[in-house]
Motif scaffolding. Sequence first.
Motif, PDB file in Angstrom:
ATOM      1  N   GLY A 418       0.791  -1.223   0.000  1.00 62.54           N
ATOM      2  CA  GLY A 418       0.000   0.000   0.000  1.00 62.54           C
ATOM      3  C   GLY A 418       0.819   1.267   0.000  1.00 62.54           C
ATOM      4  O   GLY A 418       0.413   2.286  -0.562  1.00 62.54           O
ATOM      5  N   ASP A 419       2.008   1.232   0.611  1.00 64.73           N
ATOM      6  CA  ASP A 419       2.837   2.425   0.685  1.00 64.73           C
ATOM      7  C   ASP A 419       3.349   2.872  -0.674  1.00 64.73           C
ATOM      8  O   ASP A 419       3.695   4.045  -0.852  1.00 64.73           O
ATOM      9  CB  ASP A 419       4.027   2.184   1.621  1.00 64.73           C
ATOM     10  N   VAL A 420       3.436   1.960  -1.640  1.00 63.46           N
ATOM     11  CA  VAL A 420       3.987   2.339  -2.937  1.00 63.46           C
ATOM     12  C   VAL A 420       2.915   2.398  -4.023  1.00 63.46           C
ATOM     13  O   VAL A 420       3.230   2.570  -5.197  1.00 63.46           O
ATOM     14  CB  VAL A 420       5.121   1.379  -3.373  1.00 63.46           C
ATOM     15  N   LEU A 421       1.662   2.255  -3.625  1.00 66.29           N
ATOM     16  CA  LEU A 421       0.548   2.424  -4.550  1.00 66.29           C
ATOM     17  C   LEU A 421      -0.270   3.644  -4.124  1.00 66.29           C
ATOM     18  O   LEU A 421      -0.492   3.869  -2.936  1.00 66.29           O
ATOM     19  CB  LEU A 421      -0.346   1.180  -4.565  1.00 66.29           C
ATOM     20  N   ALA A 422      -0.684   4.421  -5.102  1.00 68.17           N
ATOM     21  CA  ALA A 422      -1.442   5.630  -4.800  1.00 68.17           C
ATOM     22  C   ALA A 422      -2.894   5.289  -4.517  1.00 68.17           C
ATOM     23  O   ALA A 422      -3.458   4.363  -5.100  1.00 68.17           O
ATOM     24  CB  ALA A 422      -1.358   6.606  -5.967  1.00 68.17           C
ATOM     25  N   THR A 423      -3.492   6.017  -3.599  1.00 67.19           N
ATOM     26  CA  THR A 423      -4.925   5.892  -3.327  1.00 67.19           C
ATOM     27  C   THR A 423      -5.614   7.180  -3.766  1.00 67.19           C
ATOM     28  O   THR A 423      -4.990   8.234  -3.861  1.00 67.19           O
ATOM     29  CB  THR A 423      -5.173   5.649  -1.833  1.00 67.19           C
ATOM     30  N   GLY A 424      -6.891   7.074  -4.052  1.00 65.36           N
ATOM     31  CA  GLY A 424      -7.627   8.258  -4.477  1.00 65.36           C
ATOM     32  C   GLY A 424      -7.598   8.500  -5.970  1.00 65.36           C
ATOM     33  O   GLY A 424      -8.093   9.527  -6.444  1.00 65.36           O
ATOM     34  N   ALA A 425      -7.028   7.570  -6.708  1.00 67.06           N
ATOM     35  CA  ALA A 425      -7.025   7.675  -8.173  1.00 67.06           C
ATOM     36  C   ALA A 425      -6.899   6.283  -8.752  1.00 67.06           C
ATOM     37  O   ALA A 425      -6.371   5.369  -8.109  1.00 67.06           O
ATOM     38  CB  ALA A 425      -5.886   8.561  -8.672  1.00 67.06           C
ATOM     39  N   THR A 426      -7.392   6.119  -9.959  1.00 66.20           N
ATOM     40  CA  THR A 426      -7.258   4.852 -10.679  1.00 66.20           C
ATOM     41  C   THR A 426      -6.671   5.120 -12.059  1.00 66.20           C
ATOM     42  O   THR A 426      -6.680   6.249 -12.550  1.00 66.20           O
ATOM     43  CB  THR A 426      -8.608   4.136 -10.825  1.00 66.20           C
ATOM     44  N   VAL A 427      -6.180   4.053 -12.673  1.00 67.74           N
ATOM     45  CA  VAL A 427      -5.539   4.150 -13.980  1.00 67.74           C
ATOM     46  C   VAL A 427      -6.564   3.872 -15.076  1.00 67.74           C
ATOM     47  O   VAL A 427      -7.490   3.085 -14.888  1.00 67.74           O
ATOM     48  CB  VAL A 427      -4.381   3.135 -14.061  1.00 67.74           C
ATOM     49  N   GLY A 428      -6.381   4.498 -16.207  1.00 68.05           N
ATOM     50  CA  GLY A 428      -7.260   4.262 -17.345  1.00 68.05           C
ATOM     51  C   GLY A 428      -6.657   4.829 -18.605  1.00 68.05           C
ATOM     52  O   GLY A 428      -5.439   4.859 -18.772  1.00 68.05           O
ATOM     53  N   ALA A 429      -7.513   5.309 -19.495  1.00 65.32           N
ATOM     54  CA  ALA A 429      -7.064   5.870 -20.762  1.00 65.32           C
ATOM     55  C   ALA A 429      -8.038   6.955 -21.190  1.00 65.32           C
ATOM     56  O   ALA A 429      -9.248   6.838 -20.955  1.00 65.32           O
ATOM     57  CB  ALA A 429      -6.980   4.783 -21.831  1.00 65.32           C
ATOM     58  N   PRO A 430      -7.535   8.007 -21.823  1.00 56.78           N
ATOM     59  CA  PRO A 430      -8.444   9.038 -22.341  1.00 56.78           C
ATOM     60  C   PRO A 430      -9.224   8.496 -23.523  1.00 56.78           C
ATOM     61  O   PRO A 430      -8.929   7.406 -24.034  1.00 56.78           O
ATOM     62  CB  PRO A 430      -7.485  10.157 -22.758  1.00 56.78           C
ATOM     63  N   PRO A 431     -10.237   9.214 -23.982  1.00 54.59           N
ATOM     64  CA  PRO A 431     -11.026   8.736 -25.123  1.00 54.59           C
ATOM     65  C   PRO A 431     -10.160   8.480 -26.352  1.00 54.59           C
ATOM     66  O   PRO A 431      -9.183   9.186 -26.604  1.00 54.59           O
ATOM     67  CB  PRO A 431     -12.011   9.885 -25.375  1.00 54.59           C
TER      68      PRO A 431
END
Length: 715
Positions: A418-431
């Motif tokens: 958990g310390d090296v993963l960000a919280t409050g955001a997720t990964v994706g792709a723009p349109p």
Amino acid sequence: MAADTPEPTPDLLRLAAAYGIVPDYWAHDGTQHRVTASTLVGVLRALGVDASSPERVALAIAHVEDMPWRRTLPPVTVVREGRNAHVAVHVTHGDPVRVWLELDPEAGGGRRELPQADVVIDPRSVDGRLVGRATFTLPTDLPLGWHELHADGPSARARSTVVVTPQTLELPEQLRDGRAWGFMTQLYSVRSRASWGVGDLADLADLGWLAGRTCGADFLLINPLHAAEPVTPLTPSPYLPTTRRFVNPLYVRVEDVRETAYLSAADRALVEWASEPARALDTDAGPIDRDVAWDAKRSALEVVFAAPRSAARQAAFEDYREDEGQGLEDFALWCALVEKYAGEPWPAGAQDLSSPFVERARTELADRVDFYCWLQWVADSQLAAAQRAAHEGGMTIGIMHDLAVGVHPEGADVWALGDVLATGATVGAPPDMYNQQGQNWSQPPWHPERLARVGYRPYRDMLRTVLRHAGAIRIDHVIGLFRLWWIPEGAPADQGAYVRYDHEALVGILALEAHRAGAVVIGEDLGTFEPWVRDYLSDRGVLGTSVLWFEKDHAGKPLAPEEYRRLTLASVTTHDLPPSAGYLAEEHVTIRDRLGLLSEPVEQVRRAARAEREQMVEALRGRGLVGPQPSERETVEALHAWVLESPAALVGVSLADAVGERRAQNQPGTDQEYPNWKVPLADGAGQVVLVEELFDNARLRSLAAVLNRNRVERG
């Protein structure tokens, strides 16, 4: 831009830049989009930075600019072999300091004193202390590996990591002037009569051997085998695992565990009974039911685990646990906790690895931890056997594993790392043109600064496990080693921003670990990215990806195969599109229309798809690859012949294309609307094709002949 979202202030842009957040991006249609202030604030929040007011922004700027001066040594230094590099060392101004390297034991070990460079930099006042910077030079003849840097002085004592990576990852001799081709498949979808509802590691061994021996294939690219949940229901997507370091025991072949052969009659009956509901699914053309398969296998594996092991086998198991270390123990404990509290909230303290609760759980659940460690050992043994079988069948590369972009937001890696993963955001792709609303993959991203702070060790450990029994590795969305599209919590997928990573470190470490494993690296470099990225990857020895339907010239016509890049894995299709037979029949339009994923009128999209197909067939006809009225099979073979006329070092052939399957494995932008990652391998009539029948399939043999004929002609 929304009316209630102001333009980012210069200070907010300065703070965002300090954390690698890109304030704009170029879309797939060539238009430039600026990121809103609210998005920048949201991404900064996910990075642990409060930018909620101008005052907070000013404080955050001061903090980030002072941060390097607070550290005696940088947490990690990544340098290419043979290159000059310097290390900044911070001590109280005027204090002496001595710096040396302890070399990686795997590189021969030893100690090297570092000379101080004649570099003058003014001191800086930080937290009421005047801090000076001394610059030390790393030798250019350092061996590849993971070295430990030490600094010692009156006001500071510290150590950090120096990673020396290959200048470029050398290709195997066969690929330097020639080419290799192989099959691409989703392993779970390719079943045999001995499978338990899903394709497994014994099927993988058979596929590798048979594809090499009967077809002359050099590699077999499969989906990620990363671990899913330890109890049902399982997440179907192999690209949304609970961890990327360990293997999904769903793929274990129970009968191939040595102890199974020595079970008592009663225990053997238990294993047979457990298998019945899963084996009944092997010829079912409907969606794959992982839950039935895993419930059956887990019951049987419990029986086998309880059987006595020989002294040698037990010692091998214990050696495996020792080699994998704390990472394996933590993963196994997470599995045991998920099993114990399945469907219930976890008690207080269970989410904190350092809590007294977790320490007690390690003791109380020791038997279950043993079981889940054992599952990994068994899976690792069967993976090794599959790679051996592929080579014995004549494959020059063997199994090509796939590395997913990220992990499940509630999985083992989030719990343990958990310390090296960000919280409050997720990964994706723009349109983009295929996903016009953008994508949210629901995965937490690496936190760039925190990952560097621990010397990239979680990243290294993950790579080592995936590469251990691999002849090659495909990096899904390799652009993620340069930047990732972060979507703040609660925001739509198109309201994100790119966050940059230290690509020199991430790509360099990937090259180092692949070099040590003797593996080829392929990056999926599709989508929107900066033009220099492909050149950089090529210079580092990382192959790219070319998909026929995405390769267009400046006029939007099919790119001539001679214009394809040399250092690529080229293919006609990919798992995010329907197989070629389905694509030619416009299935990619039909599916998106049915699921409401189109932002343009369906007839307009269908006309564009039809024009694309007709343009491609005309190009094939112009090269004499098809006649006036080609059949579906002839067209599919001609598409592959087109790719084979390219200089691509690797050519991949979808098993789905080889048997005439039309159904897509995955429809991006959907979750429950489509049976993603559940489609078994079937022919054009919808009949399941088993491993035992696969290499006698007339259509597959005809396509393999095209591939090998081209090899002979070029050779």
